[in-house]
Design a protein around this motif. Sequence first.
Motif, PDB file in Angstrom:
ATOM      1  N   GLY A 117     -22.930  -8.423  10.496  1.00 21.09           N
ATOM      2  CA  GLY A 117     -24.054  -8.138   9.621  1.00 21.09           C
ATOM      3  C   GLY A 117     -24.061  -6.688   9.194  1.00 21.09           C
ATOM      4  O   GLY A 117     -23.216  -5.882   9.643  1.00 21.09           O
ATOM      5  N   PRO A 118     -24.977  -6.316   8.337  1.00 22.57           N
ATOM      6  CA  PRO A 118     -25.061  -4.922   7.882  1.00 22.57           C
ATOM      7  C   PRO A 118     -25.156  -3.953   9.059  1.00 22.57           C
ATOM      8  O   PRO A 118     -25.922  -4.171   9.999  1.00 22.57           O
ATOM      9  N   GLY A 119     -24.378  -2.887   9.004  1.00 18.80           N
ATOM     10  CA  GLY A 119     -24.395  -1.868  10.045  1.00 18.80           C
ATOM     11  C   GLY A 119     -23.385  -2.078  11.145  1.00 18.80           C
ATOM     12  O   GLY A 119     -23.117  -1.153  11.920  1.00 18.80           O
ATOM     13  N   ASP A 120     -22.805  -3.282  11.259  1.00 20.86           N
ATOM     14  CA  ASP A 120     -21.800  -3.524  12.284  1.00 20.86           C
ATOM     15  C   ASP A 120     -20.493  -2.820  11.930  1.00 20.86           C
ATOM     16  O   ASP A 120     -20.129  -2.718  10.755  1.00 20.86           O
ATOM     17  N   ILE A 121     -19.802  -2.358  12.960  1.00 16.67           N
ATOM     18  CA  ILE A 121     -18.483  -1.765  12.787  1.00 16.67           C
ATOM     19  C   ILE A 121     -17.464  -2.683  13.447  1.00 16.67           C
ATOM     20  O   ILE A 121     -17.589  -3.016  14.632  1.00 16.67           O
ATOM     21  N   ALA A 122     -16.460  -3.089  12.674  1.00 18.11           N
ATOM     22  CA  ALA A 122     -15.440  -4.012  13.170  1.00 18.11           C
ATOM     23  C   ALA A 122     -14.074  -3.354  13.138  1.00 18.11           C
ATOM     24  O   ALA A 122     -13.681  -2.747  12.137  1.00 18.11           O
ATOM     25  N   LEU A 123     -13.349  -3.484  14.243  1.00 17.53           N
ATOM     26  CA  LEU A 123     -11.957  -3.066  14.314  1.00 17.53           C
ATOM     27  C   LEU A 123     -11.090  -4.243  13.879  1.00 17.53           C
ATOM     28  O   LEU A 123     -11.226  -5.349  14.412  1.00 17.53           O
ATOM     29  N   VAL A 124     -10.216  -4.014  12.913  1.00 12.40           N
ATOM     30  CA  VAL A 124      -9.301  -5.054  12.437  1.00 12.40           C
ATOM     31  C   VAL A 124      -7.877  -4.545  12.593  1.00 12.40           C
ATOM     32  O   VAL A 124      -7.456  -3.631  11.882  1.00 12.40           O
ATOM     33  N   HIS A 125      -7.142  -5.136  13.537  1.00 16.61           N
ATOM     34  CA  HIS A 125      -5.745  -4.787  13.706  1.00 16.61           C
ATOM     35  C   HIS A 125      -4.887  -5.522  12.680  1.00 16.61           C
ATOM     36  O   HIS A 125      -5.268  -6.578  12.169  1.00 16.61           O
ATOM     37  N   ALA A 126      -3.707  -4.962  12.416  1.00 12.72           N
ATOM     38  CA  ALA A 126      -2.774  -5.552  11.444  1.00 12.72           C
ATOM     39  C   ALA A 126      -3.511  -5.885  10.153  1.00 12.72           C
ATOM     40  O   ALA A 126      -3.421  -6.985   9.616  1.00 12.72           O
ATOM     41  N   ARG A 134     -18.148   6.110  16.897  1.00 11.62           N
ATOM     42  CA  ARG A 134     -18.672   5.498  18.122  1.00 11.62           C
ATOM     43  C   ARG A 134     -17.791   4.300  18.456  1.00 11.62           C
ATOM     44  O   ARG A 134     -16.846   3.989  17.741  1.00 11.62           O
ATOM     45  N   GLY A 135     -18.137   3.632  19.565  1.00  5.47           N
ATOM     46  CA  GLY A 135     -17.427   2.402  19.875  1.00  5.47           C
ATOM     47  C   GLY A 135     -17.743   1.320  18.858  1.00  5.47           C
ATOM     48  O   GLY A 135     -18.840   1.269  18.299  1.00  5.47           O
ATOM     49  N   VAL A 136     -16.779   0.455  18.590  1.00  6.43           N
ATOM     50  CA  VAL A 136     -16.983  -0.592  17.590  1.00  6.43           C
ATOM     51  C   VAL A 136     -17.778  -1.747  18.198  1.00  6.43           C
ATOM     52  O   VAL A 136     -17.789  -1.947  19.411  1.00  6.43           O
ATOM     53  N   ASP A 137     -18.432  -2.501  17.332  1.00  2.68           N
ATOM     54  CA  ASP A 137     -19.211  -3.652  17.794  1.00  2.68           C
ATOM     55  C   ASP A 137     -18.336  -4.845  18.128  1.00  2.68           C
ATOM     56  O   ASP A 137     -18.634  -5.622  19.038  1.00  2.68           O
ATOM     57  N   VAL A 138     -17.261  -4.996  17.373  1.00  7.97           N
ATOM     58  CA  VAL A 138     -16.366  -6.123  17.582  1.00  7.97           C
ATOM     59  C   VAL A 138     -14.940  -5.691  17.265  1.00  7.97           C
ATOM     60  O   VAL A 138     -14.712  -4.909  16.336  1.00  7.97           O
TER      61      VAL A 138
END
Length: 327
Positions: free
Chosen positions: A139-148, A208-212
């Motif tokens: 959702g809005p405001g979430d930070i996601a790490l996407v590898h590859a 900061r640390g990512v949410d997912v």
Amino acid sequence: MNRATSVFVSEPGDRSVLQVRDHDLPDPAEGEVQVEVAAAGVNFIDVYKRQGVYPVTTPFVLGEEGAGTVTAVGAGVTDVSVGDRVAWCQSSGSESTLVNKPAHLVVPVPDGVDLEVAAAAMLQGLTAHYLVTSTYAVGPGDIALVHAAAGGVGQLLVQMVTARGGTVVATAGSDEKLEIARALGAQHLVNYSTVDDLAGAVRDAAGRGVDVAYDGVGRSTFDASLASLRPRGMMVLFGGASGQVPPFDIQRLNSSGSLFLTRPTLAHYVAERAEYEWRAGEVLGAVADGSLAIAIGGRYPLTEAATAYDALEGRRTTGKLILVPGA
């Protein structure tokens, strides 16, 4: 009875066990449709099945997704007709010139969507869809790490996370691949080939640390993905392109901040026809209206299937690889 040409796995092993040969294909049985295949997707699940990570009785025809035109329908099929353009995923034996598929596993391809693009969109598109809507609902405001992030699923995740109001930290092994992710909406870029501390670089980029963390790479990125999370963040391990993750002490989830860890697979998110139709409809609909871009990174004839998998397993690709029987 018809003749088909297919990519067979003769026994568990490396790419040398792939055989392309002709065989008889019966008319569609009750509840089935017969499809002339326009394209079939090349995916890591094929690799896992070929290697025996996911045990399958050999010989078998490779391939979990595809698209084409219906040429015949079996008894009892009322909602699919000859001439319909259809696509499917989670259905084995797709790397062929002609296939029989259960009618309940095919979905209509919208007008204006090329069949090769539809084939490229199904497995990875529905995977990205369930990851961002259901496994962790971004959702809005979430930070996601996407590898590859320049790979097939990665490019779709970047677009879908961004469309849902999230921020993407994208990783890839070259600046050229990262530029692909940036063009699709990734706000933060990390070249993992140039950093010693991948988790630290991700945290620095995100602030900061990512949410997912969406991790389809596996062994080589797993530890960094866990270390990138905020307290109570979610680690989503959906593949193992670099190898399978070895067993680990579950107490790490506690000491690292009460983390969540899941190892999902698409089959459990499309088990019901209604959910399958919803996900496929949203993905193909977004392709049709131009809001979701599908990048085909390579087209190979069936006879060059081993070359396609060599490129996939070597992680030398961007976008989606497909096999085109007519090429």
